[in-house]
Design an enzyme around this catalytic site. Structure first.
Site, PDB file in Angstrom:
ATOM      1  N   ARG A   1      14.696 -26.278   4.890  1.00 52.34           N
ATOM      2  CA  ARG A   1      15.756 -26.634   5.281  1.00 52.34           C
ATOM      3  C   ARG A   1      14.946 -28.311   5.340  1.00 52.34           C
ATOM      4  O   ARG A   1      13.938 -28.260   5.976  1.00 52.34           O
ATOM      5  CB  ARG A   1      16.294 -26.344   6.442  1.00 52.34           C
ATOM      6  CG  ARG A   1      17.977 -25.815   5.924  1.00 52.34           C
ATOM      7  CD  ARG A   1      18.717 -24.849   6.781  1.00 52.34           C
ATOM      8  NE  ARG A   1      18.829 -25.261   8.182  1.00 52.34           N
ATOM      9  CZ  ARG A   1      19.651 -24.963   8.876  1.00 52.34           C
ATOM     10  NH1 ARG A   1      19.932 -24.139   8.565  1.00 52.34           N
ATOM     11  NH2 ARG A   1      19.839 -25.198  10.638  1.00 52.34           N
TER      12      ARG A   1
ATOM     13  N   ARG B   1      30.156 -26.476  19.823  1.00 46.28           N
ATOM     14  CA  ARG B   1      28.289 -26.638  20.109  1.00 46.28           C
ATOM     15  C   ARG B   1      28.638 -27.461  21.962  1.00 46.28           C
ATOM     16  O   ARG B   1      26.789 -27.677  22.517  1.00 46.28           O
ATOM     17  CB  ARG B   1      27.456 -27.924  19.473  1.00 46.28           C
ATOM     18  CG  ARG B   1      26.879 -26.984  18.188  1.00 46.28           C
ATOM     19  CD  ARG B   1      25.929 -26.346  18.694  1.00 46.28           C
ATOM     20  NE  ARG B   1      24.839 -27.075  17.503  1.00 46.28           N
ATOM     21  CZ  ARG B   1      24.528 -26.666  16.772  1.00 46.28           C
ATOM     22  NH1 ARG B   1      25.768 -26.341  16.120  1.00 46.28           N
ATOM     23  NH2 ARG B   1      23.637 -26.584  15.706  1.00 46.28           N
TER      24      ARG B   1
ATOM     25  N   ARG C   1      16.225 -30.921  18.027  1.00 42.12           N
ATOM     26  CA  ARG C   1      17.086 -29.666  18.056  1.00 42.12           C
ATOM     27  C   ARG C   1      17.127 -28.950  19.043  1.00 42.12           C
ATOM     28  O   ARG C   1      18.302 -29.213  19.467  1.00 42.12           O
ATOM     29  CB  ARG C   1      17.568 -28.840  16.589  1.00 42.12           C
ATOM     30  CG  ARG C   1      17.466 -29.797  15.439  1.00 42.12           C
ATOM     31  CD  ARG C   1      17.367 -29.045  14.285  1.00 42.12           C
ATOM     32  NE  ARG C   1      17.719 -27.746  14.082  1.00 42.12           N
ATOM     33  CZ  ARG C   1      17.361 -26.457  13.111  1.00 42.12           C
ATOM     34  NH1 ARG C   1      16.278 -26.648  12.810  1.00 42.12           N
ATOM     35  NH2 ARG C   1      17.831 -25.631  13.353  1.00 42.12           N
TER      36      ARG C   1
ATOM     37  N   ARG D   1      11.898 -20.623   8.843  1.00 40.09           N
ATOM     38  CA  ARG D   1      13.087 -19.677   7.104  1.00 40.09           C
ATOM     39  C   ARG D   1      13.215 -20.498   6.435  1.00 40.09           C
ATOM     40  O   ARG D   1      12.375 -21.639   6.009  1.00 40.09           O
ATOM     41  CB  ARG D   1      14.245 -20.475   8.364  1.00 40.09           C
ATOM     42  CG  ARG D   1      15.214 -20.666   7.398  1.00 40.09           C
ATOM     43  CD  ARG D   1      16.375 -21.120   8.240  1.00 40.09           C
ATOM     44  NE  ARG D   1      16.780 -22.517   8.863  1.00 40.09           N
ATOM     45  CZ  ARG D   1      16.746 -22.514   9.808  1.00 40.09           C
ATOM     46  NH1 ARG D   1      18.552 -21.859  10.093  1.00 40.09           N
ATOM     47  NH2 ARG D   1      17.063 -23.148  10.340  1.00 40.09           N
TER      48      ARG D   1
ATOM     49  N   LYS E   1      22.343 -16.963  15.303  1.00 36.73           N
ATOM     50  CA  LYS E   1      23.982 -17.008  14.869  1.00 36.73           C
ATOM     51  C   LYS E   1      23.823 -16.762  13.410  1.00 36.73           C
ATOM     52  O   LYS E   1      24.602 -15.804  12.962  1.00 36.73           O
ATOM     53  CB  LYS E   1      24.225 -18.443  14.869  1.00 36.73           C
ATOM     54  CG  LYS E   1      23.572 -18.961  16.769  1.00 36.73           C
ATOM     55  CD  LYS E   1      25.154 -20.168  17.319  1.00 36.73           C
ATOM     56  CE  LYS E   1      24.079 -20.865  16.248  1.00 36.73           C
ATOM     57  NZ  LYS E   1      22.445 -21.569  16.857  1.00 36.73           N
TER      58      LYS E   1
END
Ligand code: AP5
Length: 222
Positions: free
Chosen positions: A160, A88, A171, A127, A13
């Protein structure tokens, strides 16, 4: 154009919304980025959301709608937007519709990025993010020119906090539960548009823009 981008963590996203924002000149608003910025500045909002964000849980709906409502009210009426990471939950989607109806700027559609679970975990665990400007990289697919250094601002790249393996699993589980009613909400209203999130960011961008053209969401020249 006025769209929301849905999809599980790691669907791409943020990467897609950033390209749409730059190339189609619309505002890119990301709840995750706003929360991380507030947390790093240790504001009162940052302190309120930190416990949720770092543990991979969702920030309560009322607070998220309030924050995003304020952001949307600040945009000029003619400015298009892509919302990334919001809504969400079905509750947030209804809250967003209320805000947009008051502003007389209805949503064009909800674009949902789809990708298999294995790819989501692979993307999230590789990431890297710039600690200064928040730009996204990936150890395999989006490497910076100089290892560990952001191409845009030369900030340091790091992992992160919520990309630790246990938090990624949480998550994804939290999203599976919240996404079903959210998807139903937009499908019922005929406003849900799936886009295949596999392949390079450019390929996903190409699919998303083709959809926007078909739906006539782009302003002339966009
Ligand atoms: P948020 O920052 O929104 O995180 P998320 O939804 O978990 O999404 P991600 O940013 O992890 O993934 P993404 O789909 O954007 O993928 P990305 O493009 O980065 O939210 C963080 C937290 O804030 C939440 O857990 C929650 O606590 C809170 N929060 C936020 N919004 C909220 C809300 N509305 N309500 C309640 N709480 C909220 O890509 C991932 C990696 O893959 C990157 O390394 C990228 O380089 C790579 N990649 C992406 N696409 C491709 C591609 N096509 N090909 C190759 N690599 C790719």
């Amino acid at each position: 154009m006025r769209i929301v981008l849905l999809g599980p963590p790691g669907a791409g996203k943020g990467s897609l919304a950033s390209l749409i924002g730059q190339r189609l000149r619309v505002a890119h608003l990301s709840t995750g980025a706003i929360f991380r910025e507030e947390m790093s500045r240790r504001t009162s909002l940052g302190r309120r959301v930190a416990q949720y964000v770092t543990s991979g849980r969702l920030v309560p709906d009322a607070l998220v709608v309030q924050v995003m409502g304020a952001q949307l009210r600040r945009l000029a009426a003619a400015t298009g937007f892509v919302l990334d990471g919001f809504p969400r939950t079905a509750g947030q989607a209804a809250g967003l519709d209320r805000v947009l109806s008051r502003l007389r700027r209805p949503l064009d559609g909800a674009v949902i990025l789809t990708a298999p679970a294995r790819l989501l975990v692979w993307r999230l665990s590789g990431r890297r993010v710039c600690e200064r400007c928040g730009a996204n990289y990936h150890v395999r697919t989006m490497r910076p020119k100089r290892p560990g250094v952001c191409d845009r601002c030369r900030g340091r790249l790091g992992v992160r906090k919520d990309d630790e393996p246990r938090t990624i699993a949480r998550r994804l589980a939290v999203d599976r539960t919240a996404a079903r009613p959210l998807v139903r909400y937009y499908r019922r209203g005929g406003r849900l548009f799936p886009v295949d999130g596999r392949g390079s960011v450019e390929r996903v961008y190409g699919r998303a823009v083709a959809l926007c053209r078909r739906q006539e969401w782009l302003s002339p020249g966009g």
